[in-house]
Motif scaffolding. Structure first.
Motif, PDB file in Angstrom:
ATOM      1  N   THR A  70       5.875  58.718  -6.381  1.00 22.17           N
ATOM      2  CA  THR A  70       4.856  58.438  -5.382  1.00 22.17           C
ATOM      3  C   THR A  70       5.376  57.320  -4.498  1.00 22.17           C
ATOM      4  O   THR A  70       6.498  57.099  -4.445  1.00 22.17           O
ATOM      5  CB  THR A  70       3.572  57.854  -6.061  1.00 22.17           C
ATOM      6  N   ALA A  71       4.582  57.115  -3.517  1.00 20.58           N
ATOM      7  CA  ALA A  71       5.048  56.495  -2.456  1.00 20.58           C
ATOM      8  C   ALA A  71       5.486  54.977  -2.754  1.00 20.58           C
ATOM      9  O   ALA A  71       6.491  54.371  -2.374  1.00 20.58           O
ATOM     10  CB  ALA A  71       3.673  56.159  -1.225  1.00 20.58           C
ATOM     11  N   THR A  72       4.600  54.135  -3.489  1.00 15.51           N
ATOM     12  CA  THR A  72       5.021  52.914  -3.919  1.00 15.51           C
ATOM     13  C   THR A  72       6.149  52.844  -4.721  1.00 15.51           C
ATOM     14  O   THR A  72       6.472  53.613  -5.604  1.00 15.51           O
ATOM     15  CB  THR A  72       3.806  52.121  -4.212  1.00 15.51           C
ATOM     16  N   ARG A  73       6.736  51.622  -4.867  1.00 20.85           N
ATOM     17  CA  ARG A  73       7.702  50.957  -5.793  1.00 20.85           C
ATOM     18  C   ARG A  73       7.736  49.556  -6.338  1.00 20.85           C
ATOM     19  O   ARG A  73       7.472  48.768  -5.392  1.00 20.85           O
ATOM     20  CB  ARG A  73       8.990  51.550  -5.234  1.00 20.85           C
ATOM     21  N   LYS A  74       7.742  49.714  -7.679  1.00 16.16           N
ATOM     22  CA  LYS A  74       7.567  48.212  -8.126  1.00 16.16           C
ATOM     23  C   LYS A  74       8.850  47.383  -7.448  1.00 16.16           C
ATOM     24  O   LYS A  74       8.756  46.179  -7.456  1.00 16.16           O
ATOM     25  CB  LYS A  74       7.788  48.175  -9.642  1.00 16.16           C
ATOM     26  N   GLY A  75       9.946  48.028  -7.169  1.00 11.01           N
ATOM     27  CA  GLY A  75      11.223  47.387  -6.738  1.00 11.01           C
ATOM     28  C   GLY A  75      10.861  46.462  -5.551  1.00 11.01           C
ATOM     29  O   GLY A  75      11.573  45.760  -5.305  1.00 11.01           O
ATOM     30  N   ASP A  88       9.082  55.199   4.687  1.00 10.72           N
ATOM     31  CA  ASP A  88       8.012  55.766   4.999  1.00 10.72           C
ATOM     32  C   ASP A  88       6.988  54.838   5.095  1.00 10.72           C
ATOM     33  O   ASP A  88       6.696  53.910   4.421  1.00 10.72           O
ATOM     34  CB  ASP A  88       7.448  56.853   3.960  1.00 10.72           C
ATOM     35  N   GLU A  89       6.057  54.919   6.224  1.00  8.53           N
ATOM     36  CA  GLU A  89       4.937  53.961   6.498  1.00  8.53           C
ATOM     37  C   GLU A  89       3.957  53.809   5.210  1.00  8.53           C
ATOM     38  O   GLU A  89       3.326  52.892   4.880  1.00  8.53           O
ATOM     39  CB  GLU A  89       4.193  54.115   7.741  1.00  8.53           C
ATOM     40  N   GLN A  90       3.857  55.097   4.608  1.00  8.79           N
ATOM     41  CA  GLN A  90       2.793  55.003   3.458  1.00  8.79           C
ATOM     42  C   GLN A  90       3.285  54.201   2.214  1.00  8.79           C
ATOM     43  O   GLN A  90       2.379  53.960   1.427  1.00  8.79           O
ATOM     44  CB  GLN A  90       2.781  56.415   3.103  1.00  8.79           C
ATOM     45  N   GLN A  91       4.581  53.794   2.205  1.00  8.21           N
ATOM     46  CA  GLN A  91       5.027  52.894   1.092  1.00  8.21           C
ATOM     47  C   GLN A  91       4.229  51.611   1.081  1.00  8.21           C
ATOM     48  O   GLN A  91       3.956  50.794   0.151  1.00  8.21           O
ATOM     49  CB  GLN A  91       6.367  52.569   1.211  1.00  8.21           C
ATOM     50  N   LEU A  92       3.615  51.081   2.406  1.00 11.86           N
ATOM     51  CA  LEU A  92       3.266  49.579   2.515  1.00 11.86           C
ATOM     52  C   LEU A  92       1.778  49.739   3.160  1.00 11.86           C
ATOM     53  O   LEU A  92       0.821  49.063   2.841  1.00 11.86           O
ATOM     54  CB  LEU A  92       4.112  48.457   3.116  1.00 11.86           C
ATOM     55  N   LEU A 137      11.336  49.106   7.998  1.00 13.44           N
ATOM     56  CA  LEU A 137      11.136  50.748   7.934  1.00 13.44           C
ATOM     57  C   LEU A 137      12.235  51.461   8.828  1.00 13.44           C
ATOM     58  O   LEU A 137      12.786  51.158  10.032  1.00 13.44           O
ATOM     59  CB  LEU A 137       9.842  50.847   8.807  1.00 13.44           C
ATOM     60  N   ILE A 138      12.794  52.305   7.902  1.00 14.77           N
ATOM     61  CA  ILE A 138      13.800  53.291   8.488  1.00 14.77           C
ATOM     62  C   ILE A 138      13.299  54.436   8.509  1.00 14.77           C
ATOM     63  O   ILE A 138      13.003  55.196   7.692  1.00 14.77           O
ATOM     64  CB  ILE A 138      15.210  53.290   7.815  1.00 14.77           C
TER      65      ILE A 138
END
Length: 422
Positions: free
Chosen positions: A308-313, A328-332, A349-350
Motif C-alpha cells: 500500500t502507499a504508506t510505509r513504517k520506514g 508518490d504524493e499519496q504516501q503522505l 518527493l521524486i
C-alpha cells in the motif's frame, strides 16, 4: 474554561491546554483486547506494546511491533491525565478493541474475523447504547492498514469488512493509513513477465465516504523510538551537511509465491540504480539495530510504496533525522493532516519524470534545503512518536495531537486543540 496557550509548535499549530475536557476508557470484556494478546503470544507486544529495548542503541529505542498501535494507544490512555473514571464527566469515549490483533489471530479468515467484530456491536448494543446515539463521541483504532478493513464479506477471501459497517458511521477511527493508494505490480514466471497491473483497493486509491462513513484520522506508524524522561532523541542531527549525500534503501523488490515471483517495478528500479552509485546502500532485510544505524548514517532514506502507499520506514527514518524520499504524493498527502500538514517540509518527493535518475536528482538538491528539511524534522519529531514516558515540558506526542483534536471537536467545534500530556 481556563486555557493557557503554548506556542512551542506554533509553526504546526497553536496548542491550548484545557482543563475541562475528559476521556473515558470503556471497560470492554477481555475477549476484545487482552485475550487477543495472550492468544498471539508475541514478545514484541510486551511492555505495554512497546516491546523490548534494542541493545546497542540509546535509551528510547524499542523492538516495537509494526501493528502494536491498538495495544500502545490503550495503555497510554489508561495512564492519561485526561482520563476520567466517570462516564458522566467524559467528552469522548475510547473503545479498546484490538482490531489488528483480531485479524492476526483469525489468520485473516473472514468468518473468524467477523465473529468478534459482530460480537463487539452486539455488546455495545446491550451495554453501550450511547454508541449508536452519539457515534462522534467514540474512538476506535485500526491496528493494521485501512484497506484490510474494507473487504466486503462474502466477496473477499481475506480481511475484514469493519469499515463498511453502518454502525461505524460517524465514529472516530484512528489509523496509520487512511488511503491505500495505487501501485504497479508485475508477475514473473521463470524470469519472464506474465502481466503487470495497477494494484488498487479502491477506484481512486482513497477511501471516500461512498466506501466508509467512519471518520478516518491518520496517526503515524508506531516507530522504534519512544521518548522517555531521560532519553535523547536522535532526530536532531548536528553533523555538517555535505555532498555527495549518502542514501539508503532497506526493503525487498520481489516476493516469491509458489512458482510466481511478484515484482514491484519501482523498487526494482531503485535497487538497480542504488547498486550503480557508491553513495547508496541497499539491504533487503536487516535487524532493528542495523536498520536504525543505517538510517542514522544516511542523509536520504528511500521509502517507496509497498503493498500500500504508506510505509513504517518513513517514520523510523524521521526518528533519526534521515530525510524520507517518497515516490508518490499519496504516501503522505491526505494521510496525516494533523501531524504532517506540509509533507514537503520534511520529505523529498521524486515524481515519475525523475525516477530514472533518482540519485542524480538527490545530488542536485542544495545543501541549504537539506538543512531546512532536517531542521523541520527536528522540530516535528516528538509529535510523530508515541512517548513511553513523556519528558518534562515536552511537546505533545503523536497520540496527544490526535486526542486533542477530537476533544476540541466535541468541546467547541473549532481547532483550539485542547491537549494535555498523556
Amino acid at each position: 474554561m481556563l486555557c493557557v496557550k503554548s506556542f512551542q509548535l506554533s509553526w504546526l499549530y497553536s496548542l491550548v491546554w484545557c482543563a475541562s475536557s475528559r476521556l473515558y476508557v470503556v471497560n470492554l470484556p477481555p475477549r476484545f483486547n487482552t485475550d487477543l494478546v495472550e492468544k498471539i503470544q508475541l514478545p514484541l507486544l510486551e511492555t505495554d506494546g512497546f516491546g523490548h529495548q534494542i541493545s546497542g542503541l540509546p535509551l528510547g529505542f524499542y523492538e516495537t511491533y509494526e501493528y502494536a498501535l491498538d495495544v500502545i494507544v490503550h495503555h497510554k490512555l489508561l495512564k492519561s491525565s485526561l482520563r476520567t473514571h466517570s462516564r458522566e464527566d467524559a467528552d469522548v469515549f475510547y473503545l479498546p478493541f484490538y482490531t489488528g490483533l483480531n485479524l492476526l489471530v483469525a489468520d485473516q479468515q473472514p468468518d473468524r474475523v467477523r465473529t468478534l467484530e459482530a460480537d463487539l456491536f452486539e455488546y455495545l448494543n446491550a451495554s453501550e447504547p450511547q454508541f449508536f446515539v452519539h457515534p462522534s463521541k467514540y474512538i476506535l483504532t485500526l491496528g493494521k492498514v485501512a484497506n484490510e478493513y474494507i473487504q466486503a464479506y462474502g466477496e473477499s477471501s481475506w480481511g475484514s469488512s469493519l469499515l463498511l459497517q453502518p454502525y461505524l458511521s460517524g465514529v472516530n477511527v484512528l489509523t496509520f493509513e487512511k488511503n491505500p493508494g495505487i501501485s504497479e505490480v508485475c508477475a514473473e514466471y521463470d524470469g519472464g513477465i506474465i502481466t503487470c497491473f495497477m494494484r488498487s483497493y479502491t477506484e481512486t486509491g482513497y477511501i471516500r465516504s461512498d466506501t466508509s462513513n467512519a471518520r478516518l484520522i491518520g496517526l503515524p506508524y508506531p516507530t522504534l523510538y519512544h521518548a522517555e524522561a531521560n532519553s535523547h532523541p536522535l532526530y536532531t542531527r548536528s553533523e555538517e551537511v555535505a555532498s555527495p549525500y549518502r542514501s539508503v534503501f532497506i526493503g525487498k523488490a520481489t516476493r516469491i509465491y509458489s512458482a510466481v515471483t511478484v515484482v514491484m517495478p519501482l523498487r526494482r528500479k531503485i535497487v538497480s540504480q542504488c547498486a550503480a552509485h557508491l553513495s547508496c546502500v541497499w539491504k533487503e532485510y536487516t535487524t532493528s539495530n542495523e536498520l536504525m544505524q543505517s538510517y542514522l548514517g544516511a542523509t536520504f532514506c528511500l521509502q517507496p510504496p509497498g503493498d500500500t502507499a504508506t510505509r513504517k520506514g518513513i517514520f523510523d527514518s524521521l526518528m533519526v533525522g534521515c530525510i524520507p524520499v517518497i515516490f508518490d504524493e499519496q504516501q503522505l498527502e491526505f494521510q496525516y493532516e494533523l501531524h504532517i500538514p506540509s509533507p514537503e517540509a520534511i520529505s523529498v518527493l521524486i515524481s515519475k519524470e525523475h525516477q530514472d535518475n533518482i540519485f542524480e536528482y538527490l545530488e542536485s538538491i542544495p545543501t541549504e534545503r537539506v538543512r531546512a528539511l532536517r531542521d523541520a524534522i527536528s522540530k516535528m519529531g516528538h509529535s510523530l512518536q508515541y512517548a513511553k514516558e513523556q519528558p518534562l515540558n515536552a511537546d505533545p506526542d503523536a497520540l496527544d495531537v490526535a486526542i486533542s483534536h477530537l476533544l476540541d471537536l466535541e468541546e467547541s467545534g473549532s481547532y483550539m486543540n485542547c491537549v494535555r500530556s498523556m
